[in-house]
Write an enzyme that holds these catalytic residues in place. Structure first.
Site, PDB file in Angstrom:
ATOM      1  N   HIS A   1       0.827  -1.224   0.000  1.00 15.20           N
ATOM      2  CA  HIS A   1       0.000   0.000   0.000  1.00 15.20           C
ATOM      3  C   HIS A   1       0.857   1.268   0.000  1.00 15.20           C
ATOM      4  CE1 HIS A   1       0.274   0.148   4.538  1.00 15.20           C
ATOM      5  NE2 HIS A   1       0.152   1.440   4.315  1.00 15.20           N
TER       6      HIS A   1
ATOM      7  N   GLY B   1       2.277   6.351   8.901  1.00 16.24           N
ATOM      8  CA  GLY B   1       3.630   6.804   8.585  1.00 16.24           C
ATOM      9  C   GLY B   1       4.683   5.751   8.895  1.00 16.24           C
TER      10      GLY B   1
ATOM     11  N   SER C   1       4.072   2.607   8.179  1.00 16.58           N
ATOM     12  CA  SER C   1       3.816   1.554   7.192  1.00 16.58           C
ATOM     13  C   SER C   1       5.049   1.239   6.357  1.00 16.58           C
ATOM     14  CB  SER C   1       2.698   1.973   6.240  1.00 16.58           C
ATOM     15  OG  SER C   1       1.471   1.772   6.862  1.00 16.58           O
TER      16      SER C   1
HETATM   17  N1  ARG Z   1      -1.478   2.047   7.218  1.00 22.75           N
HETATM   18  C1  ARG Z   1      -0.626   2.834   8.059  1.00 22.75           C
HETATM   19  C2  ARG Z   1       0.404   3.563   7.207  1.00 22.75           C
HETATM   20  O1  ARG Z   1       0.201   3.643   6.021  1.00 22.75           O
HETATM   21  C3  ARG Z   1      -0.034   2.021   9.157  1.00 22.75           C
HETATM   22  C4  ARG Z   1      -1.038   1.722  10.166  1.00 22.75           C
HETATM   23  C5  ARG Z   1      -0.546   0.844  11.259  1.00 22.75           C
HETATM   24  N2  ARG Z   1      -1.530   0.859  12.261  1.00 22.75           N
HETATM   25  C6  ARG Z   1      -1.406   0.291  13.425  1.00 22.75           C
HETATM   26  N3  ARG Z   1      -2.357   0.470  14.297  1.00 22.75           N
HETATM   27  N4  ARG Z   1      -0.379  -0.455  13.723  1.00 22.75           N
HETATM   28  O2  ARG Z   1       1.315   4.192   7.673  1.00 22.75           O
END
Ligand code: ARG
Length: 380
Positions: A188, A328, A330
């Site tokens: 993503h 962030g 991710s």
């Molecule tokens: N999708 C998020 C990103 O693009 C990361 C989310 C992780 N969330 C969590 N609760 N561990 O940065």
């Protein structure tokens, strides 16, 4: 073009300055039939004394003026304006704008970065979160994040927008160096992106610094199952760097033989530059880390939803919440110690969560051990 208000704004000073320097030639016009042109560092001057009478046309850095001789023989301002009044009609205006542009360009010099400025021309439109947080400012975060030890995660990579030379404001995701020329990240993070959109920063702790190196991307390989899933499954991608990194040290992948992953309670470590809480959009400049206990697949299904959790995911977090990665982070690494306890191996890729750090809502990571074959086959 004559603008009376502008004349009032600067005529007296300009005429005074002008006369102070050029009183002699004007007081004693040459009475030549043609115009005399003088160009020097103060401006451009055209002095005419012909059948149309005596006149001077002057251009300086600020603007232009036309002077004439009145009935009493005094040189007076007839018309004048600033370059700001002359829109697209004069290339000097273009150069004036250009200077602004270069001023902003200076911002991009990696040396003197104002971390509160994203470098866009309209600072009011700046959507980058304010930074300048010291590590101790951020100690109050609700995710259990603490400053990482500089250099202790040499595989840590930052994905940065290619168009932003400030890696702090341009940071989009984390990543892990798994070979000199390969970064493992989340699908993503690079969805719908082409290699020219992003750079990888290797060997850097403080994003706004010049540490390490910034490398272009040669190729993005998304796991084909990610798009096909239409959701979060197979959230993994390989990035081939334009050249091998020399600043970092790759991390080894978890193997199927890494037995302790099956023992819930084993503590993993996540590192990243992600935000400090679900509603705490402070982004750190320095790398942070958080320790997160791994949990069983069954428990994760109970907490995050049976359908949401696939074999390609591994979850980590506390029932009470308060220890999690966030937006962030991710693409970045979830590491565990190797079986012999001599170092870290890559067990997960930060993928998703329901909020960040909430009770009974563990963070979800791409389970690297499920993808070691895909990774090996595509790294070439
Ligand atoms: N999708 C998020 C990103 O693009 C990361 C989310 C992780 N969330 C969590 N609760 N561990 O940065």
């Amino acid at each position: 073009m004559n603008n009376k208000t502008l004349s009032m704004r600067f005529s007296s000073l300009m005429v005074a300055t002008f006369l102070a320097f050029f009183a002699v030639p004007f007081a004693q016009p040459a009475h030549a039939a043609m115009c005399e042109i003088i160009e020097d560092e103060t401006g451009y001057y055209e002095v005419c004394d012909d059948e149309d009478g005596y006149s001077e046309y002057v251009e300086t850095e600020e603007g232009w003026s036309e002077y004439v001789e009145d009935a009493d023989g005094n040189v007076i301002v007839d018309e004048q304006g600033t370059w700001d009044d002359v829109v697209l009609e004069d290339e000097r205006d273009f150069f004036a704008d250009d200077e602004d542009f270069f001023d902003d360009e200076e911002f991009f010099g990696d040396e003197e970065i104002d971390p509160n400025d994203d470098g866009y021309f309209d600072d009011n439109a700046d959507s980058a979160p304010e930074q300048n947080y010291t590590d101790s400012d951020l100690a109050d975060n609700k995710l259990g994040k603490t400053p990482a030890t500089p250099g202790a995660q040499p595989w840590m990579v930052a994905q940065v927008a290619a168009g932003d030379s400030n890696a702090y404001t341009g940071q989009e995701c984390g990543g892990s160096l798994i070979a000199a020329q390969w970064v493992l990240t989340a699908a993503h993070c690079v969805e719908n992106m082409s290699p020219s959109d992003i750079n990888m920063v290797v060997g850097r702790h403080t994003l706004s610094s010049n540490e390490g190196e910034r490398i272009g991307v040669a190729q993005i390989i998304n796991h084909p199952g990610y798009a096909a899933s239409g959701g979060n499954d197979h959230d993994i991608a390989l990035i081939k760097l334009a050249r091998p990194a020399t600043a970092g040290t790759p991390i080894g992948l978890v193997t199927a033989a890494t037995t302790h992953l099956d023992n819930p309670g084993v503590v993993g470590k996540v590192t990243g530059w992600g935000q400090m809480g679900e509603n705490d959009e402070r982004y750190p400049d320095g790398l942070h880390q958080v320790t997160v206990p791994l949990i069983s697949q069954d428990k994760c299904k109970t907490q995050n939803g049976a359908d949401a959790i696939t074999p390609g995911m591994i979850c980590a977090g506390l029932d009470a919440g308060g220890q999690d990665s966030c937006k962030g982070d991710s693409g970045g690494p979830l590491t565990v110690s190797n079986d012999s306890g001599t170092g870290q191996v890559l067990a997960g890729v930060v993928s998703w969560g329901i909020g960040c750090g909430a009770p009974n809502s563990p963070g979800v990571y791409t389970r690297v051990s499920e993808y070691t074959n895909w990774i090996q086959q595509n790294m070439k």
